[in-house]
Design an enzyme around this catalytic site. Structure first.
Site, PDB file in Angstrom:
ATOM      1  N   SER A 178     -33.976 -54.108  24.372  1.00  0.00           N
ATOM      2  CA  SER A 178     -32.543 -55.124  24.556  1.00  0.00           C
ATOM      3  C   SER A 178     -32.896 -54.496  26.290  1.00  0.00           C
ATOM      4  O   SER A 178     -33.547 -54.563  27.175  1.00  0.00           O
ATOM      5  CB  SER A 178     -31.419 -54.464  23.584  1.00  0.00           C
ATOM      6  OG  SER A 178     -31.147 -55.044  24.583  1.00  0.00           O
ATOM      7  N   THR A 179     -31.902 -53.804  26.614  1.00  0.00           N
ATOM      8  CA  THR A 179     -31.441 -53.041  27.867  1.00  0.00           C
ATOM      9  C   THR A 179     -32.767 -52.669  28.845  1.00  0.00           C
ATOM     10  O   THR A 179     -32.945 -51.627  28.121  1.00  0.00           O
ATOM     11  CB  THR A 179     -30.089 -52.344  28.184  1.00  0.00           C
ATOM     12  OG1 THR A 179     -29.217 -53.079  27.212  1.00  0.00           O
ATOM     13  CG2 THR A 179     -30.033 -51.868  29.763  1.00  0.00           C
ATOM     14  N   HIS A 205     -33.132 -59.315  23.680  1.00  0.00           N
ATOM     15  CA  HIS A 205     -32.043 -59.953  23.805  1.00  0.00           C
ATOM     16  C   HIS A 205     -32.001 -60.357  25.021  1.00  0.00           C
ATOM     17  O   HIS A 205     -31.911 -59.647  25.873  1.00  0.00           O
ATOM     18  CB  HIS A 205     -31.259 -58.452  23.700  1.00  0.00           C
ATOM     19  CG  HIS A 205     -31.729 -57.843  22.236  1.00  0.00           C
ATOM     20  ND1 HIS A 205     -30.640 -56.489  22.037  1.00  0.00           N
ATOM     21  CD2 HIS A 205     -31.869 -58.226  20.933  1.00  0.00           C
ATOM     22  CE1 HIS A 205     -30.533 -55.948  20.386  1.00  0.00           C
ATOM     23  NE2 HIS A 205     -31.320 -57.744  20.250  1.00  0.00           N
ATOM     24  N   MET A 298     -29.477 -50.716  23.286  1.00  0.00           N
ATOM     25  CA  MET A 298     -28.770 -50.314  22.858  1.00  0.00           C
ATOM     26  C   MET A 298     -28.839 -50.647  21.268  1.00  0.00           C
ATOM     27  O   MET A 298     -29.327 -51.669  21.273  1.00  0.00           O
ATOM     28  CB  MET A 298     -27.573 -50.763  23.631  1.00  0.00           C
ATOM     29  CG  MET A 298     -26.066 -50.397  23.145  1.00  0.00           C
ATOM     30  SD  MET A 298     -25.447 -48.774  23.251  1.00  0.00           S
ATOM     31  CE  MET A 298     -25.372 -48.376  24.669  1.00  0.00           C
ATOM     32  N   ASP A 301     -30.989 -52.803  16.357  1.00  0.00           N
ATOM     33  CA  ASP A 301     -31.254 -53.576  15.758  1.00  0.00           C
ATOM     34  C   ASP A 301     -33.034 -53.266  16.243  1.00  0.00           C
ATOM     35  O   ASP A 301     -33.500 -52.279  17.019  1.00  0.00           O
ATOM     36  CB  ASP A 301     -31.162 -54.569  16.597  1.00  0.00           C
ATOM     37  CG  ASP A 301     -32.369 -56.664  16.364  1.00  0.00           C
ATOM     38  OD1 ASP A 301     -32.051 -56.383  15.356  1.00  0.00           O
ATOM     39  OD2 ASP A 301     -32.303 -56.636  17.375  1.00  0.00           O
TER      40      ASP A 301
END
Length: 358
Positions: A178-179, A205, A298, A301
């Protein structure tokens, strides 16, 4: 990063967009918009005077554009930056991430539109995520991405190596991020300079309409064939399937073949594409031949997917805190007590290849 109120500077050449973004940000109880700027030059002056905790940045502006401001900020006064960009600027978004932007939020269009309010929830979620970012690691990813661009693999120079397994017994590596994920994935795949008999799939993501350009970008730096997954794709060694933004990627067996299924979100999923769904689906099909890798991001998941992979006899690696931009997803995976290896980003590719027998 200020642990209390988050002080934000908004940089956008559209007065309408500035007002709209300020209104969105000020709806968060711990956010204070300390200033705004209509171009990069004004943004730079405000940055020096106000020293904000976070910047939201448009890319296309007069006098000094967002890329120039981004370079200067990261060199002179490193500050977390969220790019707020039009969907038409896919390649520009990834260029900005290479230069050190932590996250991006797509505008509905490049023109002034009340529809801009549609990004409110996504923007606010990204602000919450970025406030816990490790800026030192953001900078390290930017440096790695710049070096990776010097290693573009030409199609005729891609090395081929013989498969060590039968076609029905190849390994499947599934990666969730993600991030901070896009530069991390580029780091991993650019390090693969041989066409391996290993299949890969990625759930990063990302919103709709960006993953195709992202896959094409990754494909330029790797000996593997990397592309956005489509419904009905066959899983093949030497190929990387990127889950389409805003959807889920699953696999099912059809005789001797493994087929990709691109599915709509289930219920009210917070994270898309879902790492848990990719991991769980892969575990059900590949069993002990699957390796899951949980990278920076973050939330939680990937934790449920970690359990599914381990229940099927597979392995799971997690990125170490020391290299994560946000140590959320790896931390939650590690908390299951089932992760086989915790490894910093510079060694992730090496450990993947070693586990696959290379």
């Amino acid at each position: 990063m200020n642990p209390g109120r988050v002080r934000v500077l908004v940089v956008d050449d559209s007065a309408f967009n500035r007002r709209t973004i300020v209104k969105m940000l000020e709806s968060l109880p711990n956010v204070e918009v300390v200033g705004y700027a209509c171009d990069g030059e004004e943004g730079l002056r405000k940055l020096i005077d106000l020293r904000p905790d976070l910047i939201t940045l448009d890319l296309e502006m007069p006098r000094m554009d967002g890329f120039t401001l981004l370079r200067i900020v990261m060199q002179k006064q490193p500050t977390p930056i969220i790019v707020v960009s039009s969907r038409a600027d896919d390649e520009n978004v990834f260029k900005a991430l290479d230069l050190g932007a932590v996250e991006f939020v797509p505008k509905p269009s490049s023109s002034v539109s009340p529809v801009l309010m549609d990004i409110r929830e996504e923007l606010l979620a990204k602000v919450r995520e970025v406030t816990s970012a490790n800026l030192k690691n953001v900078m390290a990813r930017a440096d790695n991405a710049a070096r990776a661009q010097e290693l573009v693999v030409k199609p005729d120079s891609r090395k081929k190596i013989a498969s060590k397994t039968a076609s029905s017994g190849y390994r499947m590596v599934v990666i969730g991020s993600s991030t901070g994920g896009p530069p991390a994935l580029q780091n991993i795949f650019s390090a693969i300079q041989e066409d391996l008999p290993v299949a890969f799939a990625v759930a990063q993501h990302m919103p709709p309409d960006f993953t195709r350009a992202f896959a094409e970008r990754l494909n330029r730096f790797s000996a593997l064939t990397i592309r956005e997954a489509e419904n009905g794709d066959l899983v093949k060694p030497g190929q990387v399937l990127i889950a389409p933004g805003g959807k889920n990627l699953e696999f099912f067996a059809n005789g001797d073949e493994i087929v990709a299924k691109v599915s709509e979100p289930k219920g009210h999923q917070r994270y898309l594409p879902s790492v848990d769904i990719l991991f769980s689906s892969s575990a059900a099909v590949f069993g002990d031949r699957v390796l899951g890798v949980v990278l920076t991001g973050m939330g939680n998941d990937g934790a449920m997917g970690t359990r599914a992979i381990k229940s099927a006899g597979g392995k799971v690696f997690a990125e170490a805190e020391e290299s994560c931009v946000v140590f959320g997803m790896p931390k939650e995976a590690i908390a299951t007590g089932l992760v086989d290896l915790i490894v910093p980003l510079p060694l992730v590719c090496k450990e993947i290849l070693h586990d696959c027998g290379y």
